[in-house]
Design a protein around this motif. Structure first.
Motif, PDB file in Angstrom:
ATOM      1  N   GLN A 162       3.938   1.086 -13.384  1.00 29.76           N
ATOM      2  CA  GLN A 162       2.732   0.399 -12.916  1.00 29.76           C
ATOM      3  C   GLN A 162       1.540   0.956 -13.676  1.00 29.76           C
ATOM      4  OE1 GLN A 162       2.508   1.194  -8.689  1.00 29.76           O
ATOM      5  NE2 GLN A 162       2.636   3.407  -8.949  1.00 29.76           N
ATOM      6  N   LEU A 193       2.515  -4.531 -14.305  1.00 31.13           N
ATOM      7  CA  LEU A 193       3.826  -3.942 -14.078  1.00 31.13           C
ATOM      8  C   LEU A 193       4.722  -4.148 -15.281  1.00 31.13           C
ATOM      9  CD1 LEU A 193       4.361  -5.304 -10.457  1.00 31.13           C
ATOM     10  CD2 LEU A 193       3.410  -3.078 -11.111  1.00 31.13           C
ATOM     11  N   HIS A 244       5.472  -3.978  -4.325  1.00 27.08           N
ATOM     12  CA  HIS A 244       4.458  -4.539  -5.227  1.00 27.08           C
ATOM     13  C   HIS A 244       4.182  -6.002  -4.866  1.00 27.08           C
ATOM     14  CE1 HIS A 244       5.254  -1.226  -8.315  1.00 27.08           C
ATOM     15  NE2 HIS A 244       3.943  -1.213  -8.137  1.00 27.08           N
TER      16      HIS A 244
END
Length: 383
Positions: free
Chosen positions: A233, A254, A262
């Protein structure tokens, strides 16, 4: 050298300021905020880290007190005709020179506003001027007088803001190809800055934020760079800057497949920013924007992972911060009006799972719906 704005625009700003002084029954104001000087006169420098003051009277007279290093800077970039120099010497106290300047302007016994809440005013400077002027005139805090005038942008300012917005998007475009597994934070950061500079932009008033892995949960910059992992990330907060006007954005990118967490946090961010767009318009205030943010975040059970503010006003700013003083936090009654440049950010930092998600962009307010200042959609970015 071409002025940043027309002489007519500067004259209009001076008239608005003098009207504000008269409304508060002030005879003059001592400006220490560099953005105030820039807005009012075009004066552009980083010399404000030393003692520097622009005196403006209610009848429109101005004089700048600065160091010799900024004399030519002021002549070249500003419309200030009266520039006075205080001399660097051992145990120098430029507040004495300021008192002499104010005496020349017949300000003995006057009511004088001071910009205290600014990076150009240190505690030492405050002590010097209060000690020097306590028997000369009556001082009062006028930190936000010019700042309030700057909230609503003129058409000329909006043109610079739109250029800054394009540079902000260019910076993200430069970052995307590099934001992959094995990519270097250093290369990403360099590419983003290069996009702004090569487009004719300026240095940002504070660092770009870049952090991956566990550092993706940070809301501030730090030293040290790493390479992205296969499933990683990357949090970025940056700005396009043109003529010192900032347009900021924030995203968490990402690498690899997004985790379930997420995806959940992204849905909360997206729903929140859509809800805010419904109230980011006249008839509401800054506090109501934050309250809507909190309402949506709390509905996702994210009260422990959100911040206590969700954005702020932007404009022409100088180091060390591009944030203006009006923020989206609870209880802020500042009314939203057309012509404001407002950065809205959704920031969720889940330290329990080590998961970060952010989503933010700048808007120009109108009579109705706000206008996003970005060509990029708000979709999740994963590589």
């Amino acid at each position: 050298m071409e002025p940043v704005f027309s002489s007519e625009e500067y004259q209009d700003r001076l008239e608005r300021l003098t009207a504000g002084l008269k409304a508060r029954k002030l005879d003059a104001i001592l400006l220490f905020a560099q953005e105030s000087m820039y807005w009012l006169t075009g004066f552009d420098t980083f010399g404000f880290v030393f003692f520097q003051c622009l005196v403006v009277t209610a009848d429109g007279r101005m004089a700048l007190l600065t160091r010799s290093a900024d004399l030519r800077q002021a002549r070249l970039t500003s419309n200030i005709a009266d520039i006075r120099i205080w001399v660097d010497r051992g145990q120098s106290d430029p507040s004495r020179d300021l008192k002499e300047l104010m005496s020349d302007f017949d300000l003995l016994g006057a009511r004088v506003g001071v910009e205290y809440d600014t990076h150009g005013m240190t505690g030492r400077v405050a002590n010097q001027i209060e000690s020097q002027l306590q028997t000369f005139c009556q001082l009062e805090d006028a930190s936000y007088l010019v700042s309030q005038l700057r909230l609503i942008k003129s058409p000329a300012e909006i043109a610079y803001i739109e250029r800054a917005a394009a540079l902000c998007d260019d910076a993200l475009d430069a970052a995307l190809p590099l934001s992959v597994a094995g990519g270097s934070e250093a290369d990403i950061l360099a590419a983003m800055h290069a996009a702004v500079y090569s487009g004719g932009g300026d240095p940002p008033a504070n660092d770009f934020i870049i952090g991956s892995g566990e550092a993706a949960l940070l809301c501030r910059s730090k030293t040290g760079r790493r390479r992205l992992d296969q499933d990683d990330q990357l949090t970025l907060e940056w700005a396009g800057v043109y003529r010192h006007y900032h347009v900021a954005a924030m995203r968490t990118l990402l690498t690899g497949k997004p985790s379930d967490r997420h995806n959940e946090l992204y849905r909360a961010c997206h729903e929140c920013i859509e809800a805010i767009e419904e109230i980011l318009r006249p008839g509401n205030n800054f506090g109501s924007v934050f309250d809507r943010h909190a309402e949506v975040m709390d509905a996702f059970s994210l009260s422990r992972h959100r911040l206590n503010a969700c954005g702020y006003s932007l404009g022409a700013r100088f180091a060390p911060s591009w944030m203006e003083h009006q923020m989206f936090h609870t209880g802020n009654m500042q009314a939203i009006a057309p012509g404001m440049s407002l950065f809205v950010h959704m920031i969720i930092m889940d330290s329990d799972t080590g998961t970060a998600m952010t989503l933010g962009r700048t808007y120009l307010t109108t009579e109705n719906a706000p206008r996003p200042l970005s060509r990029h959609p708000l979709s999740m970015i994963h590589r």
